[in-house]
Each structure stands twice: as C-alpha cells, then as structure tokens.
Write a protein that holds these residues in place. Sequence first.
Motif, PDB file in Angstrom:
ATOM      1  N   ASP A  50      -1.835   4.750  -3.626  1.00  0.00           N
ATOM      2  CA  ASP A  50      -3.063   4.146  -3.533  1.00  0.00           C
ATOM      3  C   ASP A  50      -4.088   5.142  -3.173  1.00  0.00           C
ATOM      4  O   ASP A  50      -5.225   5.279  -3.453  1.00  0.00           O
ATOM      5  CB  ASP A  50      -2.865   3.075  -2.934  1.00  0.00           C
ATOM      6  CG  ASP A  50      -2.306   1.928  -3.412  1.00  0.00           C
ATOM      7  OD1 ASP A  50      -2.584   1.509  -4.573  1.00  0.00           O
ATOM      8  OD2 ASP A  50      -1.120   1.480  -3.028  1.00  0.00           O
ATOM      9  N   ALA A  51      -3.368   6.127  -2.197  1.00  0.00           N
ATOM     10  CA  ALA A  51      -4.413   7.083  -1.521  1.00  0.00           C
ATOM     11  C   ALA A  51      -3.443   8.184  -0.728  1.00  0.00           C
ATOM     12  O   ALA A  51      -2.262   8.104  -0.871  1.00  0.00           O
ATOM     13  CB  ALA A  51      -5.295   6.524  -0.389  1.00  0.00           C
ATOM     14  N   VAL A  67      -7.444   0.026   0.238  1.00  0.00           N
ATOM     15  CA  VAL A  67      -8.008   1.397   0.571  1.00  0.00           C
ATOM     16  C   VAL A  67      -9.197   1.510   1.601  1.00  0.00           C
ATOM     17  O   VAL A  67      -9.191   2.390   2.471  1.00  0.00           O
ATOM     18  CB  VAL A  67      -8.404   2.190  -0.924  1.00  0.00           C
ATOM     19  CG1 VAL A  67      -9.141   3.414  -0.521  1.00  0.00           C
ATOM     20  CG2 VAL A  67      -7.439   2.215  -1.741  1.00  0.00           C
ATOM     21  N   GLU A  68      -9.974   0.462   1.492  1.00  0.00           N
ATOM     22  CA  GLU A  68     -11.083   0.595   2.502  1.00  0.00           C
ATOM     23  C   GLU A  68     -10.472   0.121   3.710  1.00  0.00           C
ATOM     24  O   GLU A  68     -11.155   0.737   4.882  1.00  0.00           O
ATOM     25  CB  GLU A  68     -12.218  -0.811   2.004  1.00  0.00           C
ATOM     26  CG  GLU A  68     -12.833  -0.359   0.810  1.00  0.00           C
ATOM     27  CD  GLU A  68     -14.003   0.463   1.254  1.00  0.00           C
ATOM     28  OE1 GLU A  68     -13.979   0.892   2.206  1.00  0.00           O
ATOM     29  OE2 GLU A  68     -14.802   0.798   0.285  1.00  0.00           O
ATOM     30  N   PHE A 113       0.776  -1.235  -0.097  1.00  0.00           N
ATOM     31  CA  PHE A 113      -0.016   0.005   0.090  1.00  0.00           C
ATOM     32  C   PHE A 113       0.764   1.171   0.019  1.00  0.00           C
ATOM     33  O   PHE A 113       1.832   1.479   0.801  1.00  0.00           O
ATOM     34  CB  PHE A 113      -0.921  -0.020   1.352  1.00  0.00           C
ATOM     35  CG  PHE A 113      -1.942   1.080   1.276  1.00  0.00           C
ATOM     36  CD1 PHE A 113      -3.254   1.101   0.417  1.00  0.00           C
ATOM     37  CD2 PHE A 113      -1.762   2.386   2.124  1.00  0.00           C
ATOM     38  CE1 PHE A 113      -3.926   1.837   0.514  1.00  0.00           C
ATOM     39  CE2 PHE A 113      -2.799   3.063   2.129  1.00  0.00           C
ATOM     40  CZ  PHE A 113      -3.852   3.168   1.236  1.00  0.00           C
ATOM     41  N   TRP A 170      -8.580   9.504  -2.792  1.00  0.00           N
ATOM     42  CA  TRP A 170      -8.045   8.455  -3.494  1.00  0.00           C
ATOM     43  C   TRP A 170      -8.818   8.350  -4.879  1.00  0.00           C
ATOM     44  O   TRP A 170     -10.134   8.846  -4.846  1.00  0.00           O
ATOM     45  CB  TRP A 170      -8.169   7.019  -2.896  1.00  0.00           C
ATOM     46  CG  TRP A 170      -9.653   6.698  -2.815  1.00  0.00           C
ATOM     47  CD1 TRP A 170     -10.403   5.832  -3.335  1.00  0.00           C
ATOM     48  CD2 TRP A 170     -10.408   7.346  -1.362  1.00  0.00           C
ATOM     49  NE1 TRP A 170     -11.476   5.704  -2.707  1.00  0.00           N
ATOM     50  CE2 TRP A 170     -11.536   6.534  -1.546  1.00  0.00           C
ATOM     51  CE3 TRP A 170     -10.114   7.828  -0.490  1.00  0.00           C
ATOM     52  CZ2 TRP A 170     -12.494   6.772  -0.605  1.00  0.00           C
ATOM     53  CZ3 TRP A 170     -11.209   8.064   0.351  1.00  0.00           C
ATOM     54  CH2 TRP A 170     -12.342   7.467   0.192  1.00  0.00           C
ATOM     55  N   LEU A 209       1.091   5.330   0.342  1.00  0.00           N
ATOM     56  CA  LEU A 209       0.172   6.508   0.827  1.00  0.00           C
ATOM     57  C   LEU A 209       1.134   7.588   0.807  1.00  0.00           C
ATOM     58  O   LEU A 209       2.006   8.048   1.002  1.00  0.00           O
ATOM     59  CB  LEU A 209       0.086   6.275   2.434  1.00  0.00           C
ATOM     60  CG  LEU A 209      -0.318   7.390   3.134  1.00  0.00           C
ATOM     61  CD1 LEU A 209      -1.882   7.461   2.574  1.00  0.00           C
ATOM     62  CD2 LEU A 209      -0.543   7.203   4.636  1.00  0.00           C
ATOM     63  N   THR A 240     -11.000   2.086  -5.582  1.00  0.00           N
ATOM     64  CA  THR A 240     -11.259   1.978  -4.356  1.00  0.00           C
ATOM     65  C   THR A 240     -10.974   0.372  -3.909  1.00  0.00           C
ATOM     66  O   THR A 240     -12.064  -0.433  -4.143  1.00  0.00           O
ATOM     67  CB  THR A 240     -12.731   2.329  -3.754  1.00  0.00           C
ATOM     68  OG1 THR A 240     -12.942   3.579  -4.464  1.00  0.00           O
ATOM     69  CG2 THR A 240     -12.997   2.159  -2.399  1.00  0.00           C
ATOM     70  N   THR A 241      -9.802   0.083  -3.661  1.00  0.00           N
ATOM     71  CA  THR A 241      -9.613  -1.430  -3.439  1.00  0.00           C
ATOM     72  C   THR A 241      -9.796  -1.718  -1.854  1.00  0.00           C
ATOM     73  O   THR A 241     -10.072  -0.970  -1.164  1.00  0.00           O
ATOM     74  CB  THR A 241      -8.031  -1.616  -3.727  1.00  0.00           C
ATOM     75  OG1 THR A 241      -7.207  -0.927  -2.885  1.00  0.00           O
ATOM     76  CG2 THR A 241      -7.760  -1.250  -5.292  1.00  0.00           C
TER      77      THR A 241
END
Length: 254
Positions: free
Chosen positions: A56-57, A185-186, A10, A176, A12, A181-182
């Motif tokens: 990713d976000a 991400v959740e 991930f 994001w 960020l 919205t993977t």
Amino acid sequence: MTGSDTPPSFRLAYVPGVTPAKWVRIWNERLPDIPLALVPAPAAEAPGVLRDGGADAGFVRLPVDRTFFSAIPLYTETTVVVIPKDHLVAAADEVTTEDLADEVVFHPLDDTLGWERLPGRPAIERPATTADAIELVAAGVGVLVVPQSLARLHHRKDLTYRTVTDAPQSQVALSWPEDATTDLVEDFIGIVRGRTVNSSRGRQKAPAEPKPRRPEKGGTRQQAAAGKPASGKRPRPAAAGRKSGGRGKPRRRS
C-alpha cells in the motif's frame, strides 16, 4: 471470501537500510485491529512492488516517477566508503572522492547513489549486489561507496567506514501510488509525520452526536419563552380597584 468480507490490513514495503520498527510500533498502538505486514524489496524493485499493488505504501529511495507516485522525503543519508580496518583511508575521519583515485571502487548493480562520474578505478566486473561487493572489500580487492545505513546493514568486524564528503547522497522517502491514497495510507502518513492521535490533519472522524440539553431548574426554556411561570401555577389577579402598574387614588376624608 469476497473483497468486502476481507478484513482490512496494511502492507508496507521497505528497501535495505531502512528500519521501519518505530513506525510499525506506533501503528500497532493506534490501530491494533488492523495488522501491518512488512514487505522487504530491493531498492530498484520497490517502485514496481507499489505499482503492481504488492504494498500500500513503502519506504523507497528517490527518485521515483512523480507522475504516478506521491512521495514525502524523510531524510538524506551520509555517504561513506567501506574499507578494511587496516586500510590507509581508515586513518582519516573523512575523505573525498579524490582520495579514492587510486582505489578499485566497486559499483554493484543495485547501487543507489546515481553517480555521474565514478571515483577511483573500475573493477573488472560489477558485483551483482551490495552484499557481494562487501565480500570483495573484505577480501582486500577494492572499496565500496554506499549510504551509511547500508554500511551498517552489512557490518563486519574486519571492516570499517569513513564519510565521503563530496559523493552523491541517497534520499529516503515514504511513497505510494497517488490514485490509491486510502484512509489507511493517510493513517500511516500521519504516523510518519509525527501527528498525534487527535491531530486535526488526520483522518476525518464522524461528528459526535449533540448532547441533550438539561432542563433549567424550575421549568423549561419553552415555558419561559411563553411567559408561563416555571412552577405551573396560574398568576394571581390584581386587587380590585387597583391598576396593575401603580397605586389607586387616596380616599377623601369626611
């Protein structure tokens, strides 16, 4: 390696002034097998990093393009003016933009406040970055109005800051690409929102397999439903001359 062989991770992004350490720590506690990589990005470039798949976000400063990005506003920052410690403004606890009317107020190219009308007198040139503007303030050339986190980020012993009550404010959000919205991400959204590990609003978990039922003592439910005795023994026949539901007729005396 193919895409399917690449282990999950991930990325960020975060803009200057945002400190993601708390959320990173929680991520590492909950998802120790999925590394989180931090991607620092200037405030103006952070949306492009997300749009191009570089993260990713990210923690960004609003506004962002809401037709492309999802965003969760997190907090609004206090706006301050950075000044030398011996400046007259330092005598007050807070000031207004009118109090800066006679000051040279720097407006760096990476400004994040979105002024409609700049306070004070403009500098001859716009500094390229907030860091450059801080150096000019330290030299006694002018003052700088920024979100409080940036004043702390560029802290110097010879400078201080005071709240500007009527200046624009900067809002920080988690953002994001909406179409990306993977599950990871959740997961991060849940961490930022303060959800617990077992929150019903987190990612869906696979349903647990039903536990096998324990047989009842003395037999099974099927035996009871079929009218069979739990012990497996055959029922004894009723005594001859008697009905199963009552007593026989009394015998006459001779």
